[in-house]
Design an enzyme around this catalytic site. Sequence first.
Site, PDB file in Angstrom:
ATOM      1  N   CYS A 113      34.584  46.139  35.983  1.00  0.00           N
ATOM      2  CA  CYS A 113      33.125  46.259  35.799  1.00  0.00           C
ATOM      3  C   CYS A 113      32.509  45.034  35.124  1.00  0.00           C
ATOM      4  O   CYS A 113      31.298  44.829  35.203  1.00  0.00           O
ATOM      5  CB  CYS A 113      32.794  47.519  35.018  1.00  0.00           C
ATOM      6  SG  CYS A 113      33.342  49.009  35.864  1.00  0.00           S
ATOM      7  N   HIS A 250      25.395  46.334  32.910  1.00  0.00           N
ATOM      8  CA  HIS A 250      26.277  47.072  33.820  1.00  0.00           C
ATOM      9  C   HIS A 250      25.879  48.543  33.762  1.00  0.00           C
ATOM     10  O   HIS A 250      25.595  49.079  32.691  1.00  0.00           O
ATOM     11  CB  HIS A 250      27.737  46.897  33.392  1.00  0.00           C
ATOM     12  CG  HIS A 250      28.664  47.840  34.092  1.00  0.00           C
ATOM     13  ND1 HIS A 250      28.684  47.967  35.459  1.00  0.00           N
ATOM     14  CD2 HIS A 250      29.592  48.712  33.615  1.00  0.00           C
ATOM     15  CE1 HIS A 250      29.581  48.869  35.790  1.00  0.00           C
ATOM     16  NE2 HIS A 250      30.140  49.349  34.697  1.00  0.00           N
ATOM     17  N   ASN A 280      27.886  54.024  39.257  1.00  0.00           N
ATOM     18  CA  ASN A 280      28.603  52.857  38.748  1.00  0.00           C
ATOM     19  C   ASN A 280      29.230  52.120  39.931  1.00  0.00           C
ATOM     20  O   ASN A 280      30.143  52.642  40.569  1.00  0.00           O
ATOM     21  CB  ASN A 280      29.673  53.335  37.759  1.00  0.00           C
ATOM     22  CG  ASN A 280      30.452  52.193  37.134  1.00  0.00           C
ATOM     23  OD1 ASN A 280      30.414  51.056  37.608  1.00  0.00           O
ATOM     24  ND2 ASN A 280      31.174  52.489  36.076  1.00  0.00           N
TER      25      ASN A 280
HETATM   26  O1  UT7 Z   1      32.315  51.112  34.076  1.00  0.00           O
HETATM   27  C1  UT7 Z   1      33.396  51.146  33.211  1.00  0.00           C
HETATM   28  C2  UT7 Z   1      33.047  51.831  32.014  1.00  0.00           C
HETATM   29  N1  UT7 Z   1      33.033  53.266  32.214  1.00  0.00           N
HETATM   30  C3  UT7 Z   1      32.294  53.979  31.425  1.00  0.00           C
HETATM   31  O2  UT7 Z   1      31.587  53.409  30.645  1.00  0.00           O
HETATM   32  C4  UT7 Z   1      32.399  55.495  31.453  1.00  0.00           C
HETATM   33  C5  UT7 Z   1      32.371  55.995  30.045  1.00  0.00           C
HETATM   34  N2  UT7 Z   1      32.420  57.417  29.892  1.00  0.00           N
HETATM   35  C6  UT7 Z   1      31.416  58.250  30.251  1.00  0.00           C
HETATM   36  O3  UT7 Z   1      30.454  57.809  30.834  1.00  0.00           O
HETATM   37  C7  UT7 Z   1      31.487  59.691  29.843  1.00  0.00           C
HETATM   38  O4  UT7 Z   1      32.567  59.890  28.946  1.00  0.00           O
HETATM   39  C8  UT7 Z   1      31.664  60.660  31.047  1.00  0.00           C
HETATM   40  C9  UT7 Z   1      30.371  60.724  31.852  1.00  0.00           C
HETATM   41  C10 UT7 Z   1      32.799  60.183  31.927  1.00  0.00           C
HETATM   42  C11 UT7 Z   1      31.983  62.083  30.565  1.00  0.00           C
HETATM   43  O5  UT7 Z   1      31.030  62.546  29.640  1.00  0.00           O
HETATM   44  P1  UT7 Z   1      31.503  63.276  28.285  1.00  0.00           P
HETATM   45  O6  UT7 Z   1      30.274  63.724  27.617  1.00  0.00           O
HETATM   46  O7  UT7 Z   1      32.369  62.284  27.555  1.00  0.00           O
HETATM   47  O8  UT7 Z   1      32.305  64.517  28.816  1.00  0.00           O
HETATM   48  P2  UT7 Z   1      33.850  64.889  28.622  1.00  0.00           P
HETATM   49  O9  UT7 Z   1      34.719  63.949  29.371  1.00  0.00           O
HETATM   50  O10 UT7 Z   1      34.122  65.090  27.174  1.00  0.00           O
HETATM   51  O11 UT7 Z   1      33.891  66.305  29.326  1.00  0.00           O
HETATM   52  C12 UT7 Z   1      33.192  67.425  28.798  1.00  0.00           C
HETATM   53  C13 UT7 Z   1      33.523  68.641  29.641  1.00  0.00           C
HETATM   54  C14 UT7 Z   1      35.007  68.884  29.801  1.00  0.00           C
HETATM   55  O12 UT7 Z   1      35.237  70.270  29.742  1.00  0.00           O
HETATM   56  P3  UT7 Z   1      35.800  70.959  28.395  1.00  0.00           P
HETATM   57  O13 UT7 Z   1      37.120  70.292  28.148  1.00  0.00           O
HETATM   58  O14 UT7 Z   1      34.780  70.641  27.338  1.00  0.00           O
HETATM   59  O15 UT7 Z   1      35.878  72.397  28.767  1.00  0.00           O
HETATM   60  C15 UT7 Z   1      35.307  68.387  31.193  1.00  0.00           C
HETATM   61  O16 UT7 Z   1      36.398  69.055  31.788  1.00  0.00           O
HETATM   62  O17 UT7 Z   1      32.985  68.480  30.959  1.00  0.00           O
HETATM   63  C16 UT7 Z   1      34.032  68.740  31.916  1.00  0.00           C
HETATM   64  N3  UT7 Z   1      33.769  67.884  33.074  1.00  0.00           N
HETATM   65  C17 UT7 Z   1      32.943  68.238  34.059  1.00  0.00           C
HETATM   66  N4  UT7 Z   1      32.187  69.323  34.249  1.00  0.00           N
HETATM   67  C18 UT7 Z   1      31.426  69.375  35.355  1.00  0.00           C
HETATM   68  C19 UT7 Z   1      34.290  66.664  33.350  1.00  0.00           C
HETATM   69  N5  UT7 Z   1      33.795  66.210  34.504  1.00  0.00           N
HETATM   70  C20 UT7 Z   1      32.950  67.158  34.966  1.00  0.00           C
HETATM   71  C21 UT7 Z   1      32.131  67.261  36.098  1.00  0.00           C
HETATM   72  N6  UT7 Z   1      31.387  68.378  36.256  1.00  0.00           N
HETATM   73  N7  UT7 Z   1      32.057  66.274  37.032  1.00  0.00           N
END
Ligand code: UT7
Length: 323
Positions: A113, A250, A280
């Site tokens: 990225c 980005h 992204n």
């Molecule tokens: O370009 C390179 C750089 N990349 C980035 O900068 C990405 C950085 N990370 C992020 O943008 C965020 O961490 C995400 C968007 C990937 C995730 O957001 P989050 O607020 O950190 O959520 P999380 O990973 O902690 O997940 C929260 C919950 C989980 O369930 P439990 O364990 O709380 O029951 C996941 O299983 O959301 C669940 N979850 C989903 N639910 C519905 C994960 N993906 C999904 C989904 N739909 N697509």
Amino acid sequence: MRRSVIAGTGSYLPAKILTNHDLAKMVDTSDEWIVERSGIRQRHIAADGEKTSDLAIAAAHKALAAAGIKGADIDLIVVATATPDQTFPATAARVQAALARPGIPSFDVQAVCSGFVYGLATADNFIKAGQANTVLLIGAEVFSRILDWKDRATCVLFGDGAGAVVLKAADGKGTPADQGVLSTHLHSDGRHHDMLYVDGGPSTTQLAGHIRMKGKEVFRHAVVNLAATVEEALAANALPVSAIDWLVPHQANRRILDSTADKLGLDPSKVVITVDKHANTSAASIPLALDTAVGDGRIKRGDLLLLEAMGGGFTWGSALVRF
Ligand code: UT7
């Protein structure tokens, strides 16, 4: 002092749009979750047989037209991509064959990225060293081909696309009033390679593999590293935050963009945001955002742009550019 001036921008997005609602029919997710956590509403997906080089060439043609030059005028091609057509030759060589003179140098830069910022730093240094006068720099990705479409934690976040710029050498006075690239700052920390990676490759599985990400950890590092590199860029040029006309970041997550602006004390209306429409697109996201804001008239000649990115590796960096 030799400066690298952005003479023209261009971009290309595949025709097919995949919305969050479409994705909710494929994996256990919802439009509400994706919008709330990432700000993404839709992404473009390459057609069957449409390759990274096809996207790159389409974006390049538009950048050449915007710069008012022909392919024969280019003396270096740099393509930033983590999704090349093939392991080798470089996708840049395909671009060269399609639109530039035989014999000029062309190569790919792989910083995921952060690839466009790494490519911009590389191109700028070639120009400053007098080894190139007119550089075609492209960020192009087909991330849809390395997504695990059963993994809802990653497949909802990425899209395909390409953006390009033509950089031309120009004389400057060596002050921040100069037009062109004023500074670039690059970083990496490979200790975090297992937080965002592809689980395949020529020397391991011999397969292309799929993206794996510890999203929360990446998010935490992104917020800290991006704020630091943005401040580093301003300090190196002795410029205040108020000098920035546009932050062109980005586009990974709307919350990361808001946090970076907030940490800087930058008016959120000065941040170019395309993550809602493009998701992204890795190395393509900055030049896509740049071309979008140039195209709709927000970014004007003379504006001061701060570009920043963070990605797998980890890699991160920034560029300060007077457009
Ligand atoms: O370009 C390179 C750089 N990349 C980035 O900068 C990405 C950085 N990370 C992020 O943008 C965020 O961490 C995400 C968007 C990937 C995730 O957001 P989050 O607020 O950190 O959520 P999380 O990973 O902690 O997940 C929260 C919950 C989980 O369930 P439990 O364990 O709380 O029951 C996941 O299983 O959301 C669940 N979850 C989903 N639910 C519905 C994960 N993906 C999904 C989904 N739909 N697509």
